[in-house]
Design a protein around this motif. Sequence first.
Motif, PDB file in Angstrom:
ATOM      1  N   ILE A  69       0.954   3.670 -20.586  1.00 60.88           N
ATOM      2  CA  ILE A  69       0.879   5.209 -20.072  1.00 60.88           C
ATOM      3  C   ILE A  69       1.212   5.303 -18.848  1.00 60.88           C
ATOM      4  CG2 ILE A  69      -0.987   6.976 -19.788  1.00 60.88           C
ATOM      5  CD1 ILE A  69      -2.454   6.145 -22.015  1.00 60.88           C
ATOM      6  N   HIS A  70       1.284   4.313 -17.965  1.00 61.58           N
ATOM      7  CA  HIS A  70       1.597   4.611 -16.512  1.00 61.58           C
ATOM      8  C   HIS A  70       2.885   4.126 -16.296  1.00 61.58           C
ATOM      9  CE1 HIS A  70      -2.102   5.592 -14.251  1.00 61.58           C
ATOM     10  NE2 HIS A  70      -2.749   4.911 -15.213  1.00 61.58           N
TER      11      HIS A  70
ATOM     12  N   TYR B 277      -9.758   4.525 -12.762  1.00 59.12           N
ATOM     13  CA  TYR B 277     -11.135   5.317 -12.749  1.00 59.12           C
ATOM     14  C   TYR B 277     -11.785   4.548 -13.702  1.00 59.12           C
ATOM     15  CZ  TYR B 277     -14.091   9.038 -14.443  1.00 59.12           C
ATOM     16  OH  TYR B 277     -15.404   9.710 -14.975  1.00 59.12           O
TER      17      TYR B 277
ATOM     18  N   GLN C 251       9.536   9.580 -20.681  1.00 59.24           N
ATOM     19  CA  GLN C 251       7.979   9.302 -20.430  1.00 59.24           C
ATOM     20  C   GLN C 251       7.265   9.934 -21.361  1.00 59.24           C
ATOM     21  OE1 GLN C 251       7.276   7.170 -18.180  1.00 59.24           O
ATOM     22  NE2 GLN C 251       4.955   7.427 -18.033  1.00 59.24           N
TER      23      GLN C 251
ATOM     24  N   ARG D 220      -1.223  15.706 -22.021  1.00 60.84           N
ATOM     25  CA  ARG D 220      -2.156  16.194 -22.956  1.00 60.84           C
ATOM     26  C   ARG D 220      -1.658  16.525 -24.488  1.00 60.84           C
ATOM     27  NH1 ARG D 220      -3.759  15.061 -18.750  1.00 60.84           N
ATOM     28  NH2 ARG D 220      -5.777  15.944 -17.697  1.00 60.84           N
TER      29      ARG D 220
ATOM     30  N   ASP E 288     -11.318  10.889 -21.865  1.00 58.43           N
ATOM     31  CA  ASP E 288     -11.762  10.748 -20.340  1.00 58.43           C
ATOM     32  C   ASP E 288     -10.878   9.895 -19.702  1.00 58.43           C
ATOM     33  OD1 ASP E 288     -13.417  12.807 -20.818  1.00 58.43           O
ATOM     34  OD2 ASP E 288     -15.423  11.802 -20.234  1.00 58.43           O
ATOM     35  N   ARG E 289     -11.026   8.844 -20.262  1.00 59.21           N
ATOM     36  CA  ARG E 289      -9.863   7.780 -19.752  1.00 59.21           C
ATOM     37  C   ARG E 289      -8.461   8.030 -19.600  1.00 59.21           C
ATOM     38  NH1 ARG E 289      -7.523   3.064 -21.859  1.00 59.21           N
ATOM     39  NH2 ARG E 289      -8.797   2.918 -23.650  1.00 59.21           N
ATOM     40  N   PHE E 290      -8.092   8.521 -20.751  1.00 53.04           N
ATOM     41  CA  PHE E 290      -6.695   9.305 -20.707  1.00 53.04           C
ATOM     42  C   PHE E 290      -6.259  10.335 -19.663  1.00 53.04           C
ATOM     43  CE2 PHE E 290      -6.109   7.389 -25.500  1.00 53.04           C
ATOM     44  CZ  PHE E 290      -5.950   6.091 -24.943  1.00 53.04           C
ATOM     45  N   LEU E 291      -7.375  11.431 -19.642  1.00 52.07           N
ATOM     46  CA  LEU E 291      -7.041  12.344 -19.000  1.00 52.07           C
ATOM     47  C   LEU E 291      -6.985  12.034 -17.493  1.00 52.07           C
ATOM     48  CD1 LEU E 291      -9.574  14.953 -20.670  1.00 52.07           C
ATOM     49  CD2 LEU E 291      -6.978  14.896 -20.945  1.00 52.07           C
ATOM     50  N   ALA E 292      -7.590  11.107 -16.961  1.00 53.87           N
ATOM     51  CA  ALA E 292      -7.490  10.699 -15.592  1.00 53.87           C
ATOM     52  C   ALA E 292      -5.857   9.650 -15.270  1.00 53.87           C
ATOM     53  CB  ALA E 292      -8.582   9.796 -15.085  1.00 53.87           C
ATOM     54  N   THR E 293      -5.456   9.637 -16.391  1.00 50.07           N
ATOM     55  CA  THR E 293      -4.020   9.060 -16.124  1.00 50.07           C
ATOM     56  C   THR E 293      -2.978  10.075 -16.346  1.00 50.07           C
ATOM     57  OG1 THR E 293      -3.509   8.613 -18.541  1.00 50.07           O
ATOM     58  CG2 THR E 293      -4.971   6.974 -17.656  1.00 50.07           C
ATOM     59  N   PRO E 294      -1.595   9.800 -15.895  1.00 52.75           N
ATOM     60  CA  PRO E 294      -0.958  10.842 -16.219  1.00 52.75           C
ATOM     61  C   PRO E 294      -0.043  10.986 -17.689  1.00 52.75           C
ATOM     62  CG  PRO E 294       0.182   8.733 -14.862  1.00 52.75           C
ATOM     63  CD  PRO E 294      -1.295   8.358 -15.450  1.00 52.75           C
ATOM     64  N   ALA E 295      -1.068  10.668 -18.657  1.00 52.83           N
ATOM     65  CA  ALA E 295      -0.741  10.813 -20.052  1.00 52.83           C
ATOM     66  C   ALA E 295      -0.636  12.234 -20.434  1.00 52.83           C
ATOM     67  CB  ALA E 295      -1.625  10.179 -20.771  1.00 52.83           C
TER      68      ALA E 295
ATOM     69  N   THR F 218     -10.985  12.523  -9.381  1.00 50.78           N
ATOM     70  CA  THR F 218      -9.886  12.077 -10.163  1.00 50.78           C
ATOM     71  C   THR F 218      -9.456  13.147 -11.224  1.00 50.78           C
ATOM     72  OG1 THR F 218     -11.826  11.744 -11.805  1.00 50.78           O
ATOM     73  CG2 THR F 218     -11.304   9.677 -10.486  1.00 50.78           C
ATOM     74  N   THR F 219      -9.435  14.230 -10.620  1.00 50.86           N
ATOM     75  CA  THR F 219      -8.681  15.271 -11.581  1.00 50.86           C
ATOM     76  C   THR F 219      -9.174  15.546 -13.010  1.00 50.86           C
ATOM     77  OG1 THR F 219      -6.988  14.122 -12.740  1.00 50.86           O
ATOM     78  CG2 THR F 219      -6.439  14.597 -10.295  1.00 50.86           C
ATOM     79  N   LEU F 220     -10.358  15.071 -13.243  1.00 51.71           N
ATOM     80  CA  LEU F 220     -10.743  15.068 -14.566  1.00 51.71           C
ATOM     81  C   LEU F 220     -11.448  16.563 -14.912  1.00 51.71           C
ATOM     82  CD1 LEU F 220     -10.671  12.729 -16.575  1.00 51.71           C
ATOM     83  CD2 LEU F 220     -13.028  12.723 -16.203  1.00 51.71           C
TER      84      LEU F 220
ATOM     85  N   ARG G 150      -3.324  11.162 -10.260  1.00 50.08           N
ATOM     86  CA  ARG G 150      -3.367  10.113 -11.257  1.00 50.08           C
ATOM     87  C   ARG G 150      -2.578   8.958 -11.363  1.00 50.08           C
ATOM     88  NH1 ARG G 150      -2.873  15.294 -15.001  1.00 50.08           N
ATOM     89  NH2 ARG G 150      -5.218  16.260 -14.657  1.00 50.08           N
TER      90      ARG G 150
ATOM     91  N   GLN H 155       5.078   7.785 -24.164  1.00 49.81           N
ATOM     92  CA  GLN H 155       3.817   7.935 -24.384  1.00 49.81           C
ATOM     93  C   GLN H 155       3.325   8.300 -25.785  1.00 49.81           C
ATOM     94  OE1 GLN H 155       2.473  10.765 -21.386  1.00 49.81           O
ATOM     95  NE2 GLN H 155       2.540   9.215 -19.632  1.00 49.81           N
TER      96      GLN H 155
ATOM     97  N   GLY I 138     -14.911   3.431 -21.269  1.00 52.08           N
ATOM     98  CA  GLY I 138     -13.834   4.055 -22.094  1.00 52.08           C
ATOM     99  C   GLY I 138     -12.880   3.184 -22.888  1.00 52.08           C
TER     100      GLY I 138
ATOM    101  N   VAL J 128     -12.885   7.745 -24.557  1.00 56.89           N
ATOM    102  CA  VAL J 128     -11.439   7.004 -24.455  1.00 56.89           C
ATOM    103  C   VAL J 128     -10.346   8.446 -23.846  1.00 56.89           C
ATOM    104  CG1 VAL J 128      -9.319   6.329 -25.758  1.00 56.89           C
ATOM    105  CG2 VAL J 128     -11.737   5.606 -26.438  1.00 56.89           C
TER     106      VAL J 128
ATOM    107  N   ILE K 243      -4.380   6.442  -8.775  1.00 59.86           N
ATOM    108  CA  ILE K 243      -5.701   6.021  -8.937  1.00 59.86           C
ATOM    109  C   ILE K 243      -6.273   5.334 -10.149  1.00 59.86           C
ATOM    110  CG2 ILE K 243      -6.692   8.021  -7.563  1.00 59.86           C
ATOM    111  CD1 ILE K 243      -7.590   9.098 -10.439  1.00 59.86           C
TER     112      ILE K 243
ATOM    113  N   ASN L 103      -1.023  14.969 -11.239  1.00 58.77           N
ATOM    114  CA  ASN L 103      -0.516  13.744 -11.820  1.00 58.77           C
ATOM    115  C   ASN L 103      -0.090  12.985 -10.654  1.00 58.77           C
ATOM    116  OD1 ASN L 103      -0.102  13.736 -14.452  1.00 58.77           O
ATOM    117  ND2 ASN L 103       1.377  15.126 -14.808  1.00 58.77           N
TER     118      ASN L 103
END
Lengths: 256, 319
Positions: free
Chosen positions: B103-104, B80, A2, A99, A90-97, B50-52, B75, A6, B86, A88, B78, B72
């Motif tokens: 990404i998902h 967001y 994964q 870091r 922030d959007r990525f950080l709220a996904t399982p992407a 949202t874990t931010l 994430r 990514q 974004g 952008v 959800i 995770n």
Amino acid sequence: MQFFRQTGWMIVRQMRNLMREPIWVVMMITQPLIWLLLYGQLFSKVTPLRAGASTYVEFLTPGIVCMNAFFGGMWSGMAMITDLDRHVIDRFLATPASRLAIVLSQVVRAAITAVIQALILLIVGLALGVRVHGGALGWVVVLLASALLAAAFAGISHGLALLLRRPASMIATSNMAGLPLMFLSTILVGTALMPGWIRDISRFNPVNWGVQAARNALVFGGDWGPTGIYLLLLLAATAVTSMFATWCFRSYQQSI
Amino acid sequence: MDAIVADDLRKRYKDVQALDGVSFAVREGEVFGLLGPNGAGKSTTVRTLTTLTQPDSGRAVVAGHDVIRHPNRVRRSIGYVAQDSGVDWEATGRENLLLQGRIHGMAGAPLNRRVDELLELVDLREAADRVSRGYSGGMKRRLDIAIGLVHRPKVLFLDEPTTGLDPEARVAMWVEVERLAAQESLTILLTTHYLEEADRLAERVAIVSRGRIVVEGTPEELKAGLRGALVTVELGDVNGRVEDAANVVRGVDHASEVGVEGRFVRARVPNGAQAIPHILSALDGGGFEVAAVTTQRPSLDDVYLHYTGRDFATEDAGS
């Protein structure tokens, strides 16, 4: 798995966005040429500067390749600031992407850009009579040196971008760190002509590791042992700075 | 089952207590509205869920996962849609959606189908392959929502989805959210500083003020909690006797806060339907001619004023 997927798709995004900025592409190609032609002409009559190379341009070419890679890496964090400004990240950080994947995609973009620029410089160099004395291996080493140099400094740059988050602060920091690192290396003059204290410092300057490796490969066509060590040192530096940038996401997330 | 549980969340930025013990729960499949002026702590609450960002203390569970211990997992469950768009400007609408899906962990034909479906849903099919830099604010916002939905999340966070949109685009967005809410098992947490938006979209509302939740319930419950309605009587021929008419109304049982404005007399009563006949017969007895009568239930505006002691519009403008 994964993670690699990514990172791969993030790199695709980086390269695609890069190609969509035509001015940037033109800059990417012309800027290194200006350095090479300008410096090459300016110092061409000063024989001692050649330090064993047949012409000053030949001595200078690996230096300019590395300078360009180093500056490119140093400035690459501006892309992170744009991504932060446009939310952008922030959007990525709220996904399982991962870091690290976000950082690596930027680092790889800087490295690929540096390699393309290095190729252009080498080809123009050939037209100016430069020879790559190390042959095919020499080419590979020069390109690797530029890629790793850009990558190592891209890590620092992206870490700073996440800590500073403002273009003006980034520009000030990059300028402050960039020029001294350049003059504390053998980009413009060989080791023999350096004052002793600069020579001592330059040993610990990652910019100089890249320049030495590239120059060994291009001008001297040998000394592969130390050259390999320089490349490994740069690889280690890239790992460290990429981890640093990844760690800087914590600081960023604390601030939002 | 609760899709979102926030339990005594606290967070402090340098000199601001952004969250001062926020607690609430959102049931699965519900549209829940966090309502409050700018700076009340709505966005910080959403960024925590949202874990931010992490709270200084307190606990939160989203889609069954602890936001601090298993970010995770949260994430993955959800979507967001942040307050600020974004959208990646250099990418087309389609490319934005494809990357989010990848990404998902989505890929291939299922991903392409899902992207087409969403482009259709948010009405961006024609603009799908244009670079999104040229999109209007409304288009970017709709793309944001589609991006948040690619992986079929269980819980969708919409942070101020209509801020910055013109009135027409805002109404279109409401229709959009209503359509999403109708979909099965999607829980939506919506923040807004528009009272009418919360009133229209949310099944339940929590009013947030200075990092705390001051009251929570369905918009109907909150309004009913104020007890009563506003009755407005328009007098026909007044002959300068409006104040006299107001005094007559003051004499009616349970009428309070009686006021006059031009030819209108207003009064607050516990129950509009019951009070109107009494008011009318009293006025008739006093020889006043009535042109029209209207009743108005309390608005969330009144609710806000009631529970925070502050006027919503002033508070919002001042921040």
